[in-house]
Scaffold this active site. Structure first.
Site, PDB file in Angstrom:
ATOM      1  N   ASP A 141     -45.813  79.465   9.600  1.00  0.00           N
ATOM      2  CA  ASP A 141     -44.933  78.370   9.218  1.00  0.00           C
ATOM      3  C   ASP A 141     -45.475  77.115   9.895  1.00  0.00           C
ATOM      4  OD1 ASP A 141     -42.973  76.464   8.884  1.00  0.00           O
ATOM      5  OD2 ASP A 141     -41.345  77.660   9.728  1.00  0.00           O
TER       6      ASP A 141
ATOM      7  N   LYS B  73     -41.863  66.460   6.895  1.00  0.00           N
ATOM      8  CA  LYS B  73     -42.386  66.078   8.212  1.00  0.00           C
ATOM      9  C   LYS B  73     -43.663  65.262   8.053  1.00  0.00           C
ATOM     10  CE  LYS B  73     -39.424  69.182   9.953  1.00  0.00           C
ATOM     11  NZ  LYS B  73     -38.206  68.862  10.718  1.00  0.00           N
TER      12      LYS B  73
ATOM     13  N   TRP C  28     -36.388  78.358  14.246  1.00  0.00           N
ATOM     14  CA  TRP C  28     -36.917  78.670  12.911  1.00  0.00           C
ATOM     15  C   TRP C  28     -37.659  79.986  12.917  1.00  0.00           C
ATOM     16  CZ3 TRP C  28     -33.872  75.888  10.502  1.00  0.00           C
ATOM     17  CH2 TRP C  28     -33.558  74.597  10.908  1.00  0.00           C
TER      18      TRP C  28
END
Length: 356
Positions: A166, A190, A99
């Site tokens: 992030d 999440k 990511w």
């Protein structure tokens, strides 16, 4: 049979969140309408988004000058929105996984990107340290937790520039010092809500400093001005996020959430470290994620990996298969996962090892 849900995302939600969301699907706020069909302009839903934003600020102790936004597009949309809005000339990025790498790729469309360090050559099995950030960058971007590889940065960076993070997979698992941050973003699926909404916390005076025109929908100032309602927001995930935030506050907030997360991770890592059959994939214990625990069979037992997954399935343990790029196993220990599920996995590891 009780299920122990270790999926990496979409992932486990608390029973509190699931039950209250299910109730609202049938009858939202006694309106006689489902939350799936209610107007996002209604006073009932406005109260939801206002309370959710207030709870984010309260639980994370967000200081004045920051705005809480509820946006679409997932964290992947933030990979381009961040540089679109903040990268005037040059930015620094830390490459710690898939990511982070994707964020770097998008940022390069908007300006110069310095990759200050990378652990790619070692399969992203550690967090780079001792790197230097060039003078004069617009911001430093890092990914706090790497779900695929099981590494995590659990301290806020002390750097000489503004910071963007992030935090998709470990937000609400530790306190955050907002001193150096311009922006934090997190996909919901999440530790917050079902997929479909992205939480963004952005410092207002970080905006409006780039010369490029920004499309209306991709401009953070649009969403600040419209209270996250420039277009129809994803009402169901936002409602679920509110329920999760209420639940977090009831538990005792960030301090209690972090305590529970550390306890669960310590229990599982202890089992891995003391196993004759299993071994962790992260080289430095200091870099281990407490959200996503990655481990494999030792080489002499490699052929038993599928058998172990089947063994776990028979006990109601689901979602432990590792990402295809890593293999082995991955147990995601998000906030909603009860410690009894970790005990069940540890017991399965012991029992499987004893019989093989």
């Amino acid at each position: 049979m009780k299920k122990h849900n270790f999926y990496a995302g979409p992932s486990i939600l608390s029973e509190f969140t699931i039950q209250n969301t299910a109730d609202a699907v049938l009858n939202f706020a006694d309106t006689g309408l489902s939350v799936l069909e209610v107007s996002h302009r209604s006073k009932e839903f406005q109260a939801v988004i206002d309370k959710a934003s207030a709870l984010v600020k309260e639980i994370l102790d967000v200081p004045d000058g920051f705005h809480v936004l509820w946006l679409g597009g997932g964290a992947s949309m933030q990979f381009c929105m961040v540089p679109y809005n903040l990268l005037a000339r040059r930015a620094a990025y830390l490459d710690t996984g898939t990511w982070a790498s994707n964020a770097i790729k998008e940022a390069r469309l908007f300006g110069d990107v310095d990759v200050v360090a990378s652990s790619k050559d070692a399969g992203y099995t550690f967090i780079p340290k001792g790197f230097e950030i060039p003078e004069g960058v617009d911001y430093f971007h890092y990914t706090t937790n790497n779900t695929i590889y099981g590494t995590e940065i659990r301290t806020d960076p002390k750097v000489n520039c503004r910071v963007v993070a992030d935090m998709s997979s470990d937000i609400f698992s530790r306190p955050i010092d907002f001193t150096n941050y311009d922006l934090i973003y997190a996909g919901a699926q999440k530790n917050l809500a079902p997929a479909g909404v992205t939480l963004v916390i952005v410092r207002e005076d970080a905006l409006g400093k780039v010369d490029r025109p920004i499309p209306t929908m991709l401009d953070y100032r649009t969403h600040i001005k419209k209270g996250s309602m420039f277009n129809t927001p994803p009402v169901l995930p936002i409602y679920s996020a509110l329920q999760t935030l209420i639940y977090y506050k009831q538990l005792g907030g960030i301090t209690e959430l972090e305590r529970r997360d550390l306890e669960k991770a310590a229990m599982l890592y202890d089992a891995i470290d003391n196993s004759k059959m299993f071994t962790g994939t992260v080289t430095d214990p200091a870099d281990r994620s407490i959200m996503n625990v990655c481990f494999v069979m030792k080489p002499e037992y490699k052929e038993l990996e599928v058998a172990f997954i089947d063994f776990c399935l028979a006990r109601g343990i689901v979602g432990i298969k590792g990402h295809r790029s890593v293999g082995g196993f991955r147990a995601s220990l998000y906030n909603a996962l009860p410690i009894d599920s970790v005990r069940a996995l540890v017991e399965a590891m012991h029992d499987f090892e004893a019989t093989h």
